[in-house]
Design a protein around this motif. Structure first.
Motif, mmCIF file in Angstrom:
data_model
loop_
_atom_site.group_PDB
_atom_site.id
_atom_site.type_symbol
_atom_site.label_atom_id
_atom_site.label_comp_id
_atom_site.label_asym_id
_atom_site.label_seq_id
_atom_site.Cartn_x
_atom_site.Cartn_y
_atom_site.Cartn_z
ATOM 1 N N GLY A 10 0.798 -1.219 0.000
ATOM 2 C CA GLY A 10 0.000 0.000 0.000
ATOM 3 C C GLY A 10 0.832 1.271 0.000
ATOM 4 N N LYS A 11 2.156 1.143 0.027
ATOM 5 C CA LYS A 11 3.041 2.312 0.002
ATOM 6 C C LYS A 11 3.024 2.928 -1.392
ATOM 7 C CE LYS A 11 6.377 0.331 3.250
ATOM 8 N NZ LYS A 11 7.766 -0.161 3.379
ATOM 9 N N PRO A 12 3.242 4.232 -1.477
ATOM 10 C CA PRO A 12 3.352 4.859 -2.803
ATOM 11 C C PRO A 12 4.566 4.310 -3.566
ATOM 12 C CG PRO A 12 3.520 6.507 -1.046
ATOM 13 C CD PRO A 12 3.389 5.184 -0.389
ATOM 14 N N VAL A 13 4.478 4.352 -4.877
ATOM 15 C CA VAL A 13 5.551 3.839 -5.731
ATOM 16 C C VAL A 13 6.885 4.486 -5.377
ATOM 17 C CG1 VAL A 13 6.387 3.745 -8.114
ATOM 18 C CG2 VAL A 13 4.003 3.232 -7.620
ATOM 19 N N GLU A 14 6.879 5.762 -5.081
ATOM 20 C CA GLU A 14 8.124 6.455 -4.749
ATOM 21 C C GLU A 14 8.793 5.832 -3.527
ATOM 22 O OE1 GLU A 14 5.155 8.043 -5.191
ATOM 23 O OE2 GLU A 14 5.537 8.882 -7.180
ATOM 24 N N ALA A 15 7.988 5.457 -2.528
ATOM 25 C CA ALA A 15 8.526 4.841 -1.317
ATOM 26 C C ALA A 15 9.071 3.440 -1.611
ATOM 27 C CB ALA A 15 7.452 4.766 -0.234
ATOM 28 N N LEU A 16 8.408 2.712 -2.502
ATOM 29 C CA LEU A 16 8.880 1.386 -2.878
ATOM 30 C C LEU A 16 10.242 1.481 -3.565
ATOM 31 C CD1 LEU A 16 5.545 -0.023 -4.398
ATOM 32 C CD2 LEU A 16 6.442 -0.417 -2.094
ATOM 33 N N MET A 17 10.348 2.402 -4.513
ATOM 34 C CA MET A 17 11.609 2.564 -5.241
ATOM 35 C C MET A 17 12.717 3.064 -4.319
ATOM 36 S SD MET A 17 10.578 3.839 -9.100
ATOM 37 C CE MET A 17 10.101 5.462 -8.579
ATOM 38 N N ALA A 18 12.376 3.926 -3.361
ATOM 39 C CA ALA A 18 13.378 4.430 -2.418
ATOM 40 C C ALA A 18 13.922 3.297 -1.546
ATOM 41 C CB ALA A 18 12.783 5.536 -1.551
ATOM 42 N N ALA A 19 13.053 2.392 -1.111
ATOM 43 C CA ALA A 19 13.499 1.249 -0.308
ATOM 44 C C ALA A 19 14.416 0.341 -1.133
ATOM 45 C CB ALA A 19 12.302 0.469 0.219
ATOM 46 N N GLU A 20 14.063 0.122 -2.386
ATOM 47 C CA GLU A 20 14.909 -0.697 -3.260
ATOM 48 C C GLU A 20 16.234 -0.002 -3.536
ATOM 49 O OE1 GLU A 20 11.130 -2.951 -5.370
ATOM 50 O OE2 GLU A 20 12.107 -1.298 -6.438
ATOM 51 N N ARG A 21 16.201 1.323 -3.686
ATOM 52 C CA ARG A 21 17.443 2.084 -3.887
ATOM 53 C C ARG A 21 18.383 1.882 -2.714
ATOM 54 N NH1 ARG A 21 16.217 7.297 -2.720
ATOM 55 N NH2 ARG A 21 17.320 7.039 -0.774
ATOM 56 N N GLN A 22 17.857 1.932 -1.502
ATOM 57 C CA GLN A 22 18.704 1.747 -0.318
ATOM 58 C C GLN A 22 19.365 0.372 -0.322
ATOM 59 O OE1 GLN A 22 15.963 2.627 2.874
ATOM 60 N NE2 GLN A 22 16.454 4.810 2.821
ATOM 61 N N ARG A 23 18.611 -0.646 -0.704
ATOM 62 C CA ARG A 23 19.182 -1.998 -0.768
ATOM 63 C C ARG A 23 20.262 -2.088 -1.846
ATOM 64 N NH1 ARG A 23 13.350 -3.738 -0.534
ATOM 65 N NH2 ARG A 23 12.988 -4.017 1.697
ATOM 66 N N LEU A 24 19.994 -1.478 -3.001
ATOM 67 C CA LEU A 24 20.973 -1.500 -4.082
ATOM 68 C C LEU A 24 22.242 -0.743 -3.673
ATOM 69 C CD1 LEU A 24 18.599 -0.943 -7.118
ATOM 70 C CD2 LEU A 24 20.032 -2.973 -6.731
ATOM 71 N N GLU A 25 22.083 0.422 -3.075
ATOM 72 C CA GLU A 25 23.245 1.201 -2.656
ATOM 73 C C GLU A 25 24.084 0.436 -1.641
ATOM 74 O OE1 GLU A 25 21.619 5.746 -3.407
ATOM 75 O OE2 GLU A 25 21.336 4.845 -1.427
ATOM 76 N N ALA A 26 23.427 -0.297 -0.753
ATOM 77 C CA ALA A 26 24.155 -1.093 0.240
ATOM 78 C C ALA A 26 24.928 -2.237 -0.429
ATOM 79 C CB ALA A 26 23.188 -1.645 1.283
#
Length: 156
Positions: free
Chosen positions: A46-62
């Protein structure tokens, strides 16, 4: 120089896994592509798409190797022939800097990660499923590598 492929999504269909592995095993030990996958954010949250992509970005950056040149796959990226990719990889090898190719999740990549990229690469003008994009990328990396080593895999 090492090549890394970072991808959102851990489970590929069997056909895509088999195709990816077929190309990955063709590289010699000194030119292996190191695959790292990160978990996709659940779309049912139910999170907005922007929040989903931001969470994935954090995982990718790590997961990004420190100091690696960042190449993101993006539908708005540069078109590139196999020969041009081979030339770019040859130059990067001379620079001695690791290269990380990143494939985003179902909604693509977070704009901040896209903007941080050293290069945005488009694999096709057509929309590709992520599993196919992963296979196409490893195949093109293999083709570029084989071109750079004088292997007859690439024909013009």
């Amino acid at each position: 120089m090492k090549w890394h492929l970072l991808a959102v999504g851990q489970r590929l269909p069997d056909w895509a896994e088999a195709a990816y592995e077929d190309y990955a095993k063709r590289f010699p030990p000194e030119a292996r592509v190191h695959l790292r996958t990160v978990k996709a954010e659940p779309r049912s949250s139910g999170k907005p798409v922007e929040a989903l992509m931001a969470a994935e970005r954090q995982r990718l950056e790590a997961a990004l190797p420190k100091g690696a040149r960042l190449v993101v796959l993006d539908e708005r990226g540069d078109r590139c022939t196999t020969a041009a990719l081979a030339q770019r990889l040859r130059q990067w090898q001379l620079d001695g800097i690791d290269v990380a190719f990143v494939i985003g999740g179902p909604d693509g990549l977070d704009p901040a990660l896209r903007d941080a990229a050293h290069w945005r690469l488009r694999l096709s003008d057509m929309t590709l499923p992520h599993a196919l994009a992963r296979v196409l990328l490893i195949e093109q990396l293999y083709r570029a590598w084989s071109l750079n080593t004088g292997h007859p895999y690439h024909r013009e």
